[in-house]
Design a protein around this motif. Structure first.
Motif, PDB file in Angstrom:
ATOM      1  N   LYS A 137     -11.179  -0.744 -58.694  1.00 34.58           N
ATOM      2  CA  LYS A 137     -11.306  -0.934 -57.496  1.00 34.58           C
ATOM      3  C   LYS A 137     -12.729  -1.238 -57.222  1.00 34.58           C
ATOM      4  CE  LYS A 137      -7.547   1.460 -55.469  1.00 34.58           C
ATOM      5  NZ  LYS A 137      -6.691   1.283 -56.780  1.00 34.58           N
ATOM      6  N   TYR A 138     -13.301  -2.024 -56.244  1.00 37.01           N
ATOM      7  CA  TYR A 138     -14.491  -2.365 -55.808  1.00 37.01           C
ATOM      8  C   TYR A 138     -15.107  -2.171 -54.610  1.00 37.01           C
ATOM      9  CZ  TYR A 138     -14.728  -4.648 -60.555  1.00 37.01           C
ATOM     10  OH  TYR A 138     -14.580  -4.808 -61.879  1.00 37.01           O
ATOM     11  N   LEU A 139     -15.834  -1.464 -54.183  1.00 37.10           N
ATOM     12  CA  LEU A 139     -16.527  -1.248 -52.827  1.00 37.10           C
ATOM     13  C   LEU A 139     -17.466  -2.542 -52.575  1.00 37.10           C
ATOM     14  CD1 LEU A 139     -17.175   0.132 -50.296  1.00 37.10           C
ATOM     15  CD2 LEU A 139     -19.176   1.352 -51.425  1.00 37.10           C
ATOM     16  N   PHE A 148     -15.359  -3.535 -47.359  1.00 34.82           N
ATOM     17  CA  PHE A 148     -14.055  -3.437 -47.745  1.00 34.82           C
ATOM     18  C   PHE A 148     -13.901  -3.096 -49.258  1.00 34.82           C
ATOM     19  CE2 PHE A 148     -16.108  -7.747 -48.386  1.00 34.82           C
ATOM     20  CZ  PHE A 148     -15.632  -8.364 -49.620  1.00 34.82           C
ATOM     21  N   ILE A 149     -12.449  -2.966 -49.694  1.00 37.72           N
ATOM     22  CA  ILE A 149     -12.268  -2.481 -50.998  1.00 37.72           C
ATOM     23  C   ILE A 149     -11.170  -3.173 -51.273  1.00 37.72           C
ATOM     24  CG2 ILE A 149     -11.331  -0.568 -52.474  1.00 37.72           C
ATOM     25  CD1 ILE A 149     -12.713   1.424 -50.450  1.00 37.72           C
ATOM     26  N   ILE A 150     -11.351  -3.757 -52.518  1.00 36.60           N
ATOM     27  CA  ILE A 150     -10.428  -4.648 -53.264  1.00 36.60           C
ATOM     28  C   ILE A 150     -10.161  -4.007 -54.695  1.00 36.60           C
ATOM     29  CG2 ILE A 150     -11.226  -6.656 -52.185  1.00 36.60           C
ATOM     30  CD1 ILE A 150     -12.763  -7.304 -54.733  1.00 36.60           C
ATOM     31  N   ASP A 151      -8.902  -4.222 -55.225  1.00 38.19           N
ATOM     32  CA  ASP A 151      -8.290  -3.957 -56.368  1.00 38.19           C
ATOM     33  C   ASP A 151      -8.381  -5.160 -57.373  1.00 38.19           C
ATOM     34  OD1 ASP A 151      -7.190  -2.227 -58.493  1.00 38.19           O
ATOM     35  OD2 ASP A 151      -5.702  -1.900 -57.260  1.00 38.19           O
ATOM     36  N   ALA A 152      -8.990  -5.120 -58.488  1.00 40.12           N
ATOM     37  CA  ALA A 152      -8.917  -6.340 -59.351  1.00 40.12           C
ATOM     38  C   ALA A 152      -8.883  -5.859 -60.663  1.00 40.12           C
ATOM     39  CB  ALA A 152     -10.182  -7.048 -58.910  1.00 40.12           C
ATOM     40  N   GLY A 210     -15.583   4.250 -59.597  1.00 40.42           N
ATOM     41  CA  GLY A 210     -14.964   5.153 -60.854  1.00 40.42           C
ATOM     42  C   GLY A 210     -13.834   5.795 -60.776  1.00 40.42           C
ATOM     43  N   PHE A 211     -13.704   6.248 -59.475  1.00 34.37           N
ATOM     44  CA  PHE A 211     -12.621   7.026 -59.165  1.00 34.37           C
ATOM     45  C   PHE A 211     -12.271   7.150 -57.866  1.00 34.37           C
ATOM     46  CE2 PHE A 211     -11.054  11.286 -57.176  1.00 34.37           C
ATOM     47  CZ  PHE A 211      -9.973  11.550 -57.973  1.00 34.37           C
TER      48      PHE A 211
END
Length: 126
Positions: free
Chosen positions: A2-4, A80-84, A116-117
């Protein structure tokens, strides 16, 4: 992973834009937001209100300080938070956000941070 993603802008530059330019710019955001949402990788997205509040320890007590706190003239306007799967995929996805493609005259930009978590608390018992 995940990325903030933090979306920045310069409030003074945005306010200085002619109303017609501002309206034209903002009208381009919903289709960009829809593209980002359509990827299926968007986990959360929100605009941030002002003023920010900072809590920090000082002399053994929590101290409250009103913001903004950035050292530059830009402020965080949203996140936003994405999952990649990896950084390259995250960049491709985040590039769909309006702050990555529009608003150069208002200094829009995005900073991405790997998370990271990640634990989601919504709906979990206290």
């Amino acid at each position: 992973m995940k990325y903030l993603c933090l979306a920045y802008y310069d409030p003074a530059e945005f306010a200085a834009m002619p109303p017609a330019d501002k309206k034209a710019l903002v009208s381009q955001c919903p289709p960009k937001d829809a593209q980002l949402k359509a990827t299926g990788q968007l986990r959360v997205s929100a605009s941030l209100g002002e003023p920010a509040i900072r809590l920090q320890p000082r002399s053994g007590k929590t101290q409250k300080i009103d913001g903004p706190f950035t050292e530059t003239k830009e402020v965080v306007g949203g996140f936003f938070i994405i999952d990649a799967a990896n950084a390259e995929e995250a960049i491709k996805t985040a590039s769909l956000h309006p702050a990555a493609t529009l608003g150069e005259q208002a200094s829009w930009r995005i900073d991405m941070h790997p998370i990271g978590f990640f634990e989601q608390y919504e709906g979990k018992p206290a």
